[in-house]
Design a protein around this motif. Structure first.
Motif, PDB file in Angstrom:
ATOM      1  N   VAL A  49       0.843  -1.199   0.000  1.00  0.00           N
ATOM      2  CA  VAL A  49       0.000   0.000   0.000  1.00  0.00           C
ATOM      3  C   VAL A  49       0.876   1.246   0.000  1.00  0.00           C
ATOM      4  O   VAL A  49       0.655   2.184  -0.779  1.00  0.00           O
ATOM      5  N   LEU A  50       1.901   1.271   0.846  1.00  0.00           N
ATOM      6  CA  LEU A  50       2.785   2.433   0.928  1.00  0.00           C
ATOM      7  C   LEU A  50       3.595   2.612  -0.354  1.00  0.00           C
ATOM      8  O   LEU A  50       3.847   3.741  -0.783  1.00  0.00           O
ATOM      9  N   LYS A  51       3.969   1.511  -0.989  1.00  0.00           N
ATOM     10  CA  LYS A  51       4.694   1.601  -2.261  1.00  0.00           C
ATOM     11  C   LYS A  51       3.794   2.199  -3.344  1.00  0.00           C
ATOM     12  O   LYS A  51       4.229   3.046  -4.127  1.00  0.00           O
ATOM     13  N   ASP A  52       2.534   1.759  -3.374  1.00  0.00           N
ATOM     14  CA  ASP A  52       1.576   2.305  -4.350  1.00  0.00           C
ATOM     15  C   ASP A  52       1.361   3.797  -4.134  1.00  0.00           C
ATOM     16  O   ASP A  52       1.252   4.562  -5.098  1.00  0.00           O
ATOM     17  N   ILE A  53       1.307   4.236  -2.876  1.00  0.00           N
ATOM     18  CA  ILE A  53       1.142   5.658  -2.564  1.00  0.00           C
ATOM     19  C   ILE A  53       2.369   6.443  -3.007  1.00  0.00           C
ATOM     20  O   ILE A  53       2.264   7.559  -3.522  1.00  0.00           O
ATOM     21  N   LYS A  54       3.550   5.857  -2.813  1.00  0.00           N
ATOM     22  CA  LYS A  54       4.780   6.539  -3.218  1.00  0.00           C
ATOM     23  C   LYS A  54       4.836   6.695  -4.734  1.00  0.00           C
ATOM     24  O   LYS A  54       5.263   7.723  -5.243  1.00  0.00           O
ATOM     25  N   ILE A  55       4.364   5.687  -5.472  1.00  0.00           N
ATOM     26  CA  ILE A  55       4.368   5.738  -6.937  1.00  0.00           C
ATOM     27  C   ILE A  55       3.344   6.746  -7.443  1.00  0.00           C
ATOM     28  O   ILE A  55       3.631   7.572  -8.302  1.00  0.00           O
ATOM     29  N   ASP A  56       2.113   6.651  -6.924  1.00  0.00           N
ATOM     30  CA  ASP A  56       1.046   7.566  -7.351  1.00  0.00           C
ATOM     31  C   ASP A  56       0.339   8.133  -6.129  1.00  0.00           C
ATOM     32  O   ASP A  56      -0.577   7.516  -5.589  1.00  0.00           O
ATOM     33  N   PRO A  57       0.750   9.330  -5.669  1.00  0.00           N
ATOM     34  CA  PRO A  57       0.147   9.899  -4.462  1.00  0.00           C
ATOM     35  C   PRO A  57      -1.311  10.301  -4.618  1.00  0.00           C
ATOM     36  O   PRO A  57      -1.977  10.577  -3.622  1.00  0.00           O
ATOM     37  N   LYS A  58      -1.829  10.325  -5.837  1.00  0.00           N
ATOM     38  CA  LYS A  58      -3.217  10.738  -6.041  1.00  0.00           C
ATOM     39  C   LYS A  58      -4.204   9.573  -5.936  1.00  0.00           C
ATOM     40  O   LYS A  58      -5.406   9.760  -6.102  1.00  0.00           O
ATOM     41  N   LEU A  59      -3.708   8.364  -5.651  1.00  0.00           N
ATOM     42  CA  LEU A  59      -4.603   7.216  -5.483  1.00  0.00           C
ATOM     43  C   LEU A  59      -5.464   7.409  -4.241  1.00  0.00           C
ATOM     44  O   LEU A  59      -4.980   7.834  -3.199  1.00  0.00           O
ATOM     45  N   SER A  60      -6.734   7.076  -4.370  1.00  0.00           N
ATOM     46  CA  SER A  60      -7.629   7.208  -3.218  1.00  0.00           C
ATOM     47  C   SER A  60      -7.552   5.946  -2.358  1.00  0.00           C
ATOM     48  O   SER A  60      -7.161   4.873  -2.836  1.00  0.00           O
ATOM     49  N   ALA A  61      -7.942   6.086  -1.107  1.00  0.00           N
ATOM     50  CA  ALA A  61      -7.945   4.955  -0.189  1.00  0.00           C
ATOM     51  C   ALA A  61      -8.952   3.892  -0.635  1.00  0.00           C
ATOM     52  O   ALA A  61      -8.725   2.699  -0.444  1.00  0.00           O
ATOM     53  N   VAL A  62     -10.036   4.323  -1.266  1.00  0.00           N
ATOM     54  CA  VAL A  62     -11.053   3.382  -1.739  1.00  0.00           C
ATOM     55  C   VAL A  62     -10.481   2.488  -2.839  1.00  0.00           C
ATOM     56  O   VAL A  62     -10.663   1.265  -2.829  1.00  0.00           O
ATOM     57  N   LYS A  63      -9.754   3.093  -3.790  1.00  0.00           N
ATOM     58  CA  LYS A  63      -9.144   2.303  -4.872  1.00  0.00           C
ATOM     59  C   LYS A  63      -8.061   1.378  -4.332  1.00  0.00           C
ATOM     60  O   LYS A  63      -7.950   0.223  -4.761  1.00  0.00           O
TER      61      LYS A  63
END
Length: 175
Positions: free
Chosen positions: A72-86
């Motif tokens: 989850v943290l890696k995905d946030i680092k790659i794309d910070p605009k991802l929502s928590a729902v996605k």
């Protein structure tokens, strides 16, 4: 029923000293300022297990493993605009069990990220403003027949009904 308070280790030791002196549960409770059932549980745990402190591993276990949290943290680092729902939907799909968006938000916030509204960017750069002004001045005196033959194509998107809403992103706050 009031909120639960943790009884400190010092108070628990004091309760056990009073019990060994022969005081009753109610007397100890009055002296310490706790309920008699609290005193009874502390003494009972000491008699059965010999423990003064709480057992480790209490509480509900986390649904997400350490590997899933890192993903989850890696995905946030790659794309910070991802929502928590996605992210929750993606994590649920990978794990094969339901993960709520609130759980994902907790993991993200617990690791130091915070949700922020994206800054608005200027519509037209200064360079393009100058080019457009120059175009308007050179074509200012053209006739209607000329303008009927011109097709403008601009890369801008226009909303007829309302806006697309605010864009948010995750940022790690520097302290």
């Amino acid at each position: 029923m009031g909120p639960r308070r943790e009884t400190s280790i010092d108070v628990r030791k004091f309760i056990l000293r009073l019990f060994k002196k022969g005081k009753s549960y109610r007397e100890i409770a009055k002296i310490v300022g706790r309920s008699h059932s609290c005193v009874q549980k502390i003494i009972g745990r000491f008699k059965s297990d010999g423990l003064i402190e709480n057992k480790s591993g209490r509480g509900r276990k986390s649904i997400l493993s350490d590997v899933a949290k890192r993903k989850v943290l890696k995905d946030i680092k790659i794309d910070p605009k991802l929502s928590a729902v996605k992210l929750a939907a993606e994590t649920s799909r990978i794990m094969g069990r339901s993960v709520s968006a609130e759980t994902v938000r907790y993991v993200i916030k617990h690791s130091g990220y915070s949700s922020r509204v994206a800054r608005k960017k200027p519509f037209i750069s200064l360079q393009n403003q100058k080019k457009r002004l120059e175009f308007a001045k050179t074509h200012q005196l053209k006739t209607d027949n000329f303008w009927k033959k011109v097709i403008f194509s601009d890369g801008n998107k226009f909303n007829i009904f309302g806006s697309d809403g605010r864009r948010t992103g995750w940022r790690k706050l520097c302290v």
